[in-house]
Design a protein around this motif. Structure first.
Motif, PDB file in Angstrom:
ATOM      1  N   GLU A 282       1.928  -6.833 -20.576  1.00  0.00           N
ATOM      2  CA  GLU A 282       0.977  -5.871 -21.136  1.00  0.00           C
ATOM      3  C   GLU A 282       0.829  -4.698 -20.167  1.00  0.00           C
ATOM      4  OE1 GLU A 282      -0.403  -6.145 -24.110  1.00  0.00           O
ATOM      5  OE2 GLU A 282       0.472  -8.122 -24.491  1.00  0.00           O
ATOM      6  N   PHE A 283       0.603  -3.504 -20.707  1.00  0.00           N
ATOM      7  CA  PHE A 283       0.407  -2.346 -19.827  1.00  0.00           C
ATOM      8  C   PHE A 283      -0.955  -1.712 -20.081  1.00  0.00           C
ATOM      9  CE2 PHE A 283       2.308  -0.487 -23.624  1.00  0.00           C
ATOM     10  CZ  PHE A 283       1.678   0.745 -23.771  1.00  0.00           C
ATOM     11  N   TYR A 284      -1.521  -1.149 -18.991  1.00  0.00           N
ATOM     12  CA  TYR A 284      -2.850  -0.558 -19.048  1.00  0.00           C
ATOM     13  C   TYR A 284      -2.831   0.796 -18.339  1.00  0.00           C
ATOM     14  CZ  TYR A 284      -4.056  -5.475 -19.845  1.00  0.00           C
ATOM     15  OH  TYR A 284      -4.111  -6.768 -20.308  1.00  0.00           O
ATOM     16  N   PHE A 285      -3.421   1.784 -18.953  1.00  0.00           N
ATOM     17  CA  PHE A 285      -3.547   3.089 -18.319  1.00  0.00           C
ATOM     18  C   PHE A 285      -4.390   2.983 -17.056  1.00  0.00           C
ATOM     19  CE2 PHE A 285      -6.351   6.779 -17.726  1.00  0.00           C
ATOM     20  CZ  PHE A 285      -5.417   7.755 -17.447  1.00  0.00           C
ATOM     21  N   MET A 286      -3.930   3.628 -15.995  1.00  0.00           N
ATOM     22  CA  MET A 286      -4.688   3.660 -14.754  1.00  0.00           C
ATOM     23  C   MET A 286      -5.242   5.054 -14.481  1.00  0.00           C
ATOM     24  SD  MET A 286      -3.651   2.274 -10.961  1.00  0.00           S
ATOM     25  CE  MET A 286      -2.189   3.308 -10.818  1.00  0.00           C
ATOM     26  N   GLU A 287      -4.358   6.064 -14.427  1.00  0.00           N
ATOM     27  CA  GLU A 287      -4.818   7.418 -14.147  1.00  0.00           C
ATOM     28  C   GLU A 287      -3.696   8.408 -14.434  1.00  0.00           C
ATOM     29  OE1 GLU A 287      -5.881   7.234 -10.039  1.00  0.00           O
ATOM     30  OE2 GLU A 287      -3.827   7.453  -9.330  1.00  0.00           O
ATOM     31  N   VAL A 288      -4.069   9.679 -14.467  1.00  0.00           N
ATOM     32  CA  VAL A 288      -3.097  10.759 -14.560  1.00  0.00           C
ATOM     33  C   VAL A 288      -3.155  11.550 -13.264  1.00  0.00           C
ATOM     34  CG1 VAL A 288      -2.408  12.886 -15.737  1.00  0.00           C
ATOM     35  CG2 VAL A 288      -3.293  10.959 -17.062  1.00  0.00           C
ATOM     36  N   ASN A 289      -2.010  11.751 -12.653  1.00  0.00           N
ATOM     37  CA  ASN A 289      -1.930  12.633 -11.496  1.00  0.00           C
ATOM     38  C   ASN A 289      -1.533  14.011 -12.004  1.00  0.00           C
ATOM     39  OD1 ASN A 289      -2.305  11.068  -8.850  1.00  0.00           O
ATOM     40  ND2 ASN A 289      -0.959   9.751 -10.037  1.00  0.00           N
ATOM     41  N   THR A 290      -2.457  14.942 -11.905  1.00  0.00           N
ATOM     42  CA  THR A 290      -2.275  16.264 -12.511  1.00  0.00           C
ATOM     43  C   THR A 290      -1.568  17.209 -11.534  1.00  0.00           C
ATOM     44  OG1 THR A 290      -4.508  16.858 -11.785  1.00  0.00           O
ATOM     45  CG2 THR A 290      -4.267  15.999 -14.016  1.00  0.00           C
TER      46      THR A 290
END
Length: 597
Positions: A282-290
């Motif tokens: 399963e995969f889970y969003f962690m963050e976006v590096n902008t």
């Protein structure tokens, strides 16, 4: 296309951006602190401007100093690289409202995605899986306890503006909540100017998978495949690779499309990275590096696309000229971060002079750096001095090529993590691609690291300079903040004593905070056991007072070095008879922090 770009950064990433500019026919402007006046990025740029003292807050993080340098230079765009101001929405907005173009995502998109609680809420709305937790900042330690009551321990407290493990604290019991909540807030404020934190369930043994994104201002969004960044120490990536050896083709497609869906919903443009945790399929969003990532290199190697050039072209209004189906992943690429750290000393930051610096070459080898032989490596900034990237037709060839390149890499005068990297390429867990983010911190035996250092480190990292008949003296002249150099050669002249990175000679003895007006040397009373600093840095906090009793292993100070918090622990017990430092003090390696009787 732009005519001149100011790069608001330093080191290898600044040189990386400048090289892309050069290939696009764009002139480059460097900014530098007093500690970096002889830095590689300054040497490479077409012109350079001094923006302040060594302390990042007074130079690289000074919004007005950077903007003023851009005005003096006549630049028409600003590229932030990574770190420093790269994810600072306030600075991005100032650039957008100025006469300059911001080479990066809009300030509005950075605000939507840069702060983790907003990003989590947005991703949920875009049908991207997120780790269970809060979507609003936690205002108190009690809120952390409420999340833990709902999902169970451990939970992770994360700085809202954080990344790279900074401002992240894992809480395994209720007794730890108050201290860890305070520490996460303090790190968030210190590193990102944002003390807000949020809380989520802590995954025990995930893979760290991230997807590279490019998006233009015409509505086109592309992903360039994924990178596996699971080999980490204290949440800091040390080796990254593309593609991931752990994903099935089906999961790879799902994650790539989820990343595209999420950034499109955020109205995001330019380059960015969507990070996920993968556990049990399963995969889970962690963050976006902008921003651009340190490890963007491996994506470039397997796709053949120059991500930094595309950052500049997108900011100049150009449209992506390829479709998603045109993106093909060919071969395998691995990046090794070459950090100035001593692996045998728990990866303590190292400083010194690059007496020898001879990087590897040959087919499939890429070097991203900004240093050269003779450079001084100080402790003012991040410990990474270079990146070695190897690429092969498959993962096996990339590993073999990495072994060869690391063996060729000759560095003397300073400790680096090269012996550790060579160990990893012989490590069964890594070679099989079965490691998780917890492997280095919880499973790898320290004795193996020590043995690797003994086997593969130079016998002596220090070296006396040979006598020279010709002495070269370089004079740095600044006119209205702009840097010029004049070099002279003198025959038979006495050698110039080596100074520190700022050009000033280093004091011969330990220093201390001094309110009494003496010469600044430490005054040690008695002959008790001395607890000393193992690295150069800044004291964040002192945990003891005179008269306190300490036990072996107790933390007596917290020292910030190269953007990391390090606990200074006492090796023996006793009574604190003298405290020689205070919060905010700068210390050198070997300075006495306190004395025990």
């Amino acid at each position: 296309m732009f005519s001149k770009v100011l790069v608001a950064n330093r080191g290898e990433i600044a040189v990386r951006v400048m090289r892309a500019c050069e290939e696009l026919g764009v002139r480059t402007v460097a900014v530098y602190s007093e500690a970096d006046k002889h830095g590689g990025h300054v040497r490479y740029a077409d012109e350079a401007y001094n923006i302040g003292p060594a302390r990042a807050a007074d130079s690289y993080l000074d919004h007005e100093a950077v903007l003023e340098a851009a005005r003096k230079a006549g630049a028409d765009a600003i590229h932030p690289g990574y770190g420093f101001l790269a994810e600072n929405a306030e600075f991005a907005r100032k650039v957008e409202e100025s006469e300059f173009v911001w080479i990066g995502p809009s300030a509005a998109a950075m605000e939507r995605l840069g702060e983790k609680t907003k990003a989590r809420a947005l991703m949920q709305d875009a049908d991207v899986p997120v780790v269970p937790g809060t979507t609003e900042p936690a205002e108190s330690a009690d809120e952390v306890k409420q999340v833990a009551d709902e999902y169970g321990y451990p939970v992770a407290i994360k700085a809202e503006g954080g990344g790279g493990g900074r401002g992240l604290k894992v809480v395994r019991s209720e007794e730890e909540v108050d201290d860890q909540f305070e520490t996460a807030q303090r790190e968030g404020e210190a590193y990102f100017g944002n003390a807000s934190v949020y809380v989520e369930k802590y995954l025990e043994a995930p893979r760290h998978i991230e997807v590279q994104i490019l998006a233009d201002e015409h509505g086109n969004v592309r992903h360039l495949g994924e990178r596996d960044c699971s080999l980490q120490r204290r949440h800091q990536k040390v080796i990254e690779e593309a593609p991931s050896p752990a994903l099935t083709d089906e999961l790879r497609e799902e994650i790539g499309e989820a990343a595209r869906r999420g950034v499109k919903a955020a109205d995001y443009t330019n380059a960015g990275t969507v990070e996920f945790l993968v556990e049990d399929g399963e995969f889970y969003f962690m963050e976006v590096n902008t921003r651009i990532q340190v490890e963007h290199t491996v994506s470039e190697q397997v796709t053949g696309l120059d991500i930094v050039k595309w950052q500049i072209r997108v900011a100049a209004g150009e449209e992506l000229d390829f479709e998603q189906d045109d993106v093909e992943i060919e071969g395998h690429s691995i990046e090794f971060r070459i950090n100035a750290e001593a692996p045998e000393k728990n990866f303590a930051p190292a400083t010194g002079t690059l007496v020898t610096y001879d990087p590897p070459g040959g087919i499939g080898v890429r070097m991203d750096d900004a240093v050269r032989q003779g450079d001084e490596i100080g402790g003012d900034y991040d410990s990474m001095i270079a990146k070695l990237i190897v690429t092969g037709s498959d993962r096996e060839e990339a590993i073999i090529r990495g072994e060869r390149a690391l063996a060729e890499f000759d560095i003397e005068g300073i400790r680096t993590v090269i012996p550790f990297h060579r160990l990893m390429l012989t490590d069964e867990e890594f070679r099989n691609g079965t490691h998780t983010t917890k492997y280095l911190d919880e499973e790898l035996e320290s004795e193996r690291i020590q043995a690797a250092v003994e086997r593969w480190s130079p016998e002596d990292v220090s070296s006396d300079d040979d006598d020279e008949d010709v002495t070269e003296r370089t004079f740095t002249v600044e006119v209205n903040g702009k840097r010029f150099e004049v070099s002279l050669e003198e025959r038979g002249a006495p050698a110039i004593p080596l100074g520190n990175a700022s050009g000033n000679s280093k004091p011969s003895g330990p220093r201390k905070r001094n309110d009494s007006g003496n010469d600044g040397q430490q005054v040690i009373e008695g002959d008790g056991e001395q607890v000393t600093a193992e690295m150069q840095g800044t004291i964040l906090s002192v945990e003891v007072e005179e008269g306190d009793e300490v036990e072996p292993g107790d933390t007596v100070c917290v020292l910030e070095a190269m953007k990391m918090e390090n606990d200074v622990v006492s090796e023996r017990g006793g009574t604190v008879s003298q405290v020689l430092v205070g919060e905010g003090d700068s210390v050198d390696m070997g300075d006495v922090l306190l004395v025990l009787e």
